[in-house]
Design a protein around this motif. Structure first.
Motif, PDB file in Angstrom:
ATOM      1  N   ASP A  89       0.811  -1.215   0.000  1.00 23.77           N
ATOM      2  CA  ASP A  89       0.000   0.000   0.000  1.00 23.77           C
ATOM      3  C   ASP A  89       0.846   1.266   0.000  1.00 23.77           C
ATOM      4  O   ASP A  89       0.371   2.338  -0.387  1.00 23.77           O
ATOM      5  CB  ASP A  89      -0.937   0.009   1.211  1.00 23.77           C
ATOM      6  N   LEU A  90       2.099   1.169   0.459  1.00 27.33           N
ATOM      7  CA  LEU A  90       2.978   2.352   0.494  1.00 27.33           C
ATOM      8  C   LEU A  90       3.679   2.613  -0.837  1.00 27.33           C
ATOM      9  O   LEU A  90       4.218   3.704  -1.041  1.00 27.33           O
ATOM     10  CB  LEU A  90       4.040   2.184   1.591  1.00 27.33           C
ATOM     11  N   LYS A  91       3.678   1.643  -1.725  1.00 29.24           N
ATOM     12  CA  LYS A  91       4.383   1.816  -2.994  1.00 29.24           C
ATOM     13  C   LYS A  91       3.856   3.030  -3.751  1.00 29.24           C
ATOM     14  O   LYS A  91       2.657   3.265  -3.832  1.00 29.24           O
ATOM     15  CB  LYS A  91       4.240   0.560  -3.853  1.00 29.24           C
ATOM     16  N   GLY A  92       4.787   3.794  -4.300  1.00 27.82           N
ATOM     17  CA  GLY A  92       4.421   4.975  -5.066  1.00 27.82           C
ATOM     18  C   GLY A  92       4.429   6.260  -4.265  1.00 27.82           C
ATOM     19  O   GLY A  92       4.349   7.345  -4.840  1.00 27.82           O
ATOM     20  N   ALA A  93       4.552   6.145  -2.947  1.00 27.49           N
ATOM     21  CA  ALA A  93       4.592   7.356  -2.125  1.00 27.49           C
ATOM     22  C   ALA A  93       5.957   8.036  -2.253  1.00 27.49           C
ATOM     23  O   ALA A  93       6.975   7.378  -2.444  1.00 27.49           O
ATOM     24  CB  ALA A  93       4.314   7.012  -0.663  1.00 27.49           C
ATOM     25  N   ASP A  94       5.969   9.346  -2.128  1.00 26.45           N
ATOM     26  CA  ASP A  94       7.222  10.093  -2.098  1.00 26.45           C
ATOM     27  C   ASP A  94       7.788  10.167  -0.693  1.00 26.45           C
ATOM     28  O   ASP A  94       9.002  10.262  -0.516  1.00 26.45           O
ATOM     29  CB  ASP A  94       7.005  11.516  -2.630  1.00 26.45           C
ATOM     30  N   VAL A  95       6.917  10.136   0.291  1.00 22.05           N
ATOM     31  CA  VAL A  95       7.335  10.209   1.687  1.00 22.05           C
ATOM     32  C   VAL A  95       6.289   9.521   2.550  1.00 22.05           C
ATOM     33  O   VAL A  95       5.087   9.581   2.274  1.00 22.05           O
ATOM     34  CB  VAL A  95       7.542  11.678   2.134  1.00 22.05           C
ATOM     35  N   VAL A  96       6.763   8.842   3.587  1.00 21.65           N
ATOM     36  CA  VAL A  96       5.883   8.229   4.587  1.00 21.65           C
ATOM     37  C   VAL A  96       6.004   9.032   5.871  1.00 21.65           C
ATOM     38  O   VAL A  96       7.109   9.285   6.356  1.00 21.65           O
ATOM     39  CB  VAL A  96       6.258   6.761   4.853  1.00 21.65           C
ATOM     40  N   VAL A  97       4.863   9.435   6.427  1.00 20.22           N
ATOM     41  CA  VAL A  97       4.829  10.123   7.717  1.00 20.22           C
ATOM     42  C   VAL A  97       4.188   9.176   8.722  1.00 20.22           C
ATOM     43  O   VAL A  97       3.035   8.768   8.546  1.00 20.22           O
ATOM     44  CB  VAL A  97       4.028  11.435   7.647  1.00 20.22           C
TER      45      VAL A  97
END
Length: 218
Positions: free
Chosen positions: A59-67
């Protein structure tokens, strides 16, 4: 930018989502109960099991940043173990997803009481016992994350009196620090949760604290 916010319905996470929406960012909001996530055309809601690393990574794939505003629950009797497990799972999932930047909302307990850096706030004798295990977990995980050589990580330690910030007040201004709280003229370190969200949104956009911890207050 494409921003993943974990803990999107929590005290801090919900304000971060709102601030990012107001800046017209694209957000993927992760929460155990997505019914409480802010409704917006810019927000995609994702149900979260923080310890399911593979599913979270997908589900995190494609994100530029994880907060990560992950909190294991202040009334949780196993808060220390559950926070450490969950935080490490988020770190691992971020790497598996191929996302380089991870911003973690830590605690004020790992800040030092003064510039001599001899005593961290969580170790002070007057630190509240009811939140100590959660504060210790945030401090200890910060020490774990500092060893990560793969991620462009950032840890934010809120002002010790974040909860004393005027509710609903967004000034949009703040002063930055690193390992010691930012104090005002009265010797207090205060920042509303609304302005914590401003700080985090600014860091997302400007990336000024890569591979370091920072704090902020008025």
């Amino acid at each position: 930018m494409r921003i993943a916010v974990i803990g999107a319905t929590g005290f801090v996470g919900s304000h971060i989502v709102e601030e990012l929406v107001n800046r017209n960012q694209s957000i993927k909001a992760f929460a155990r109960n997505t019914d409480k996530v802010l409704d917006s055309k810019n927000v995609a809601k994702v149900a979260l099991d923080v310890n399911d690393v593979q599913a979270l990574a997908t589900d995190l794939k494609g994100a530029d940043v994880v907060v990560s505003a992950f909190n294991a629950g202040w009334t949780n009797p196993n808060i220390y173990e559950d926070y450490m497990k969950g935080a490490k799972a988020i770190e691992e999932a971020t790497k598996l997803a191929g996302v380089k930047r991870l911003i973690v909302i830590g605690g004020a307990g790992s800040l030092y009481v003064n510039n001599q850096k001899e005593l961290q706030i969580v170790d002070a004798p007057d630190f509240p016992e009811e939140i100590k295990q959660g504060a210790l977990a945030a401090r200890d995980y910060y020490n774990v994350l500092k060893q990560d050589k793969d991620l462009e990580w950032t840890v934010f330690s809120p002002a010790p009196e974040m909860h004393q910030g005027t509710s609903g007040e967004r000034k949009g201004t703040y002063r930055l620090g690193n390992d010691v709280p930012v104090f005002n003229a009265e010797g207090r370190s205060i920042l509303s949760v609304e302005d914590v969200a401003v700080v985090i949104a600014d860091e997302i956009e400007n990336a000024k604290h890569i591979n370091e911890r920072f704090t902020a207050a008025y």
